[in-house]
Design an enzyme around this catalytic site. Sequence first.
Site, PDB file in Angstrom:
ATOM      1  N   THR A   1       0.831  -1.213   0.000  1.00  0.00           N
ATOM      2  CA  THR A   1       0.000   0.000   0.000  1.00  0.00           C
ATOM      3  C   THR A   1       0.866   1.264   0.000  1.00  0.00           C
ATOM      4  OG1 THR A   1      -1.544  -1.240   1.323  1.00  0.00           O
ATOM      5  CG2 THR A   1      -1.882   1.121   1.271  1.00  0.00           C
ATOM      6  N   VAL A   2       1.850   1.307   0.895  1.00  0.00           N
ATOM      7  CA  VAL A   2       2.641   2.537   1.025  1.00  0.00           C
ATOM      8  C   VAL A   2       3.622   2.681  -0.138  1.00  0.00           C
ATOM      9  CG1 VAL A   2       4.184   3.848   2.528  1.00  0.00           C
ATOM     10  CG2 VAL A   2       2.385   2.445   3.536  1.00  0.00           C
TER      11      VAL A   2
ATOM     12  N   ILE B   1       0.687  12.800   9.815  1.00  0.00           N
ATOM     13  CA  ILE B   1       0.982  13.901  10.746  1.00  0.00           C
ATOM     14  C   ILE B   1       2.502  14.074  10.817  1.00  0.00           C
ATOM     15  CG2 ILE B   1       0.820  14.715  13.137  1.00  0.00           C
ATOM     16  CD1 ILE B   1      -1.624  12.947  13.521  1.00  0.00           C
TER      17      ILE B   1
ATOM     18  N   GLY C   1       1.417   8.305  10.564  1.00  0.00           N
ATOM     19  CA  GLY C   1       1.135   8.457   9.130  1.00  0.00           C
ATOM     20  C   GLY C   1       1.388   9.853   8.599  1.00  0.00           C
TER      21      GLY C   1
ATOM     22  N   LYS D   1       5.501   3.228  18.217  1.00  0.00           N
ATOM     23  CA  LYS D   1       5.493   4.657  17.862  1.00  0.00           C
ATOM     24  C   LYS D   1       5.837   5.518  19.082  1.00  0.00           C
ATOM     25  CE  LYS D   1       2.122   3.593  14.277  1.00  0.00           C
ATOM     26  NZ  LYS D   1       0.679   3.407  14.001  1.00  0.00           N
TER      27      LYS D   1
ATOM     28  N   LYS E   1       8.097   1.426  11.823  1.00  0.00           N
ATOM     29  CA  LYS E   1       8.165   1.797  13.252  1.00  0.00           C
ATOM     30  C   LYS E   1       8.780   0.688  14.100  1.00  0.00           C
ATOM     31  CE  LYS E   1       3.904   0.336  12.030  1.00  0.00           C
ATOM     32  NZ  LYS E   1       2.758   0.705  11.236  1.00  0.00           N
TER      33      LYS E   1
HETATM   34  N1  HSE Z   1      -2.017  -0.348  11.811  1.00  0.00           N
HETATM   35  C1  HSE Z   1      -1.574   0.986  11.965  1.00  0.00           C
HETATM   36  C2  HSE Z   1      -2.736   1.794  12.512  1.00  0.00           C
HETATM   37  C3  HSE Z   1      -1.110   1.513  10.632  1.00  0.00           C
HETATM   38  O1  HSE Z   1      -3.841   1.262  12.603  1.00  0.00           O
HETATM   39  O2  HSE Z   1      -2.566   2.931  12.878  1.00  0.00           O
HETATM   40  C4  HSE Z   1      -0.152   2.659  10.681  1.00  0.00           C
HETATM   41  O3  HSE Z   1       0.967   2.426  11.443  1.00  0.00           O
END
Ligand code: HSE
Length: 434
Positions: free
Chosen positions: A18-19, A142, A140, A211, A111
């Site tokens: 996806t990314v 931010i 994401g 994170k 992360k």
């Molecule tokens: N699984 C993570 C979330 C995706 O739901 O925030 C982004 O790190």
Amino acid sequence: MTGANSSPLRVAIAGLGTVGAGTLRVLRDNRDLLTQRCGRTIEVIAVSARDRKRDRGVDVAGIPWFDDAVAMAREAPADIFVELIGGSDGPARAACEAALSARRHVVTANKALIARHGVVLAKHAESVGVTLAYEAAVAGGIPIIKTLREGLAANRFTRVYGILNGTCNYILSTMRTSQRDFGNVLAEAQALGYAEADPSFDIDGIDTAHKLAILASLAFGTPVNFDAIHIEGIRHISLMDIHLAEELGYRIKLLGIAEMTDNGLQQRVHPCMVPLDAPIAHVEGAFNAVVCHGNFVNTIMQVGPGAGAGPTASAVVADIIDIARGRRTPTFTVPASELAEIPVSPMARHHGACYVRLIVVDRPGVFADVAAALRDNNISMEAVLQRGRRPGETVPVVLTTHESDEGAMRRTLEAIAALDAVTEPPRMIRIEPF
Ligand code: HSE
């Protein structure tokens, strides 16, 4: 440090999920804009992924392909190696190490990798004079890494906390608004693509903790210390607790909190009762929010999409732009070799108010026994609420406490759980006084 350079910036991208596909789209769709902003073109000179044939909605036909990300990191003549494979070890880590050894800048959205090996990788990058960038690893879209490392760099931080997992926030918000239970909403979050490959990383708080470990390192100038984090997830949060929270003026959020206490740095991930008048209580759905308390800026809250192709690719490309512009900052606010150990304040030293929900048999004297357990552990009750009246059968009872020590609260819960009239394990959710 900045340095002008007009030659194309060569990028190799490992991982076209996806990314990865989102990153290719940003580089393609905003090509002219990026060239203007960077003063040079950004060229994707190699890609690597597991399945060459998969339709990713973006054309990779003309780009040299590597089946092996580590070989690409070593051999493709890139200025930047972009790691979008995922996982704290295995090919992601090996490929980043290979890229750094070849003196290529590394941009990653990983992360788990930064939370586990960030300091070692940062030292490697700094020793060979390249950048290790990871804006996409936290929250994401931010720009929280840049915010802590650059925008708020003048401040001493006392606390950084936030909603760092969109899947959990989506599940908790949707349970409340749609009156559906946890399992049902989790399945929906997975279908919508928010969840990690292993959803336990989301719902058990691991992803939030990855994170948080990164944010804590940036905010407090200390080595990333994932193992110091107290972690609880949201599996046990019931619709009943969500409703009772609202009745009491709270909303339940899974937060990651890093704060400097008198005993040292405390890092914790757990569901929290957040007062409804706190702005973060109203960050709903898959959105993330990060709140920073700095000694001169006071309080800053950033809200935005914490996952998904567009927002995460936006962060990946922001890192690429910094490198294209020749902009260099230390990996974690200060050079990795200067990160300073700070004593860890364990969860046992936490002090705070709590919500406790019990299922008890509705008969005289039960509440006296519960109150005795609180009294015996020196815990002061703030409010109590019984829902319904069903003599001889079970009813929910909720109590909230004034601030107390975590250890005393745990002993109290054990004593309450041992009472005959208490038919299910007590549920405790900490109240955060934002
Ligand atoms: N699984 C993570 C979330 C995706 O739901 O925030 C982004 O790190």
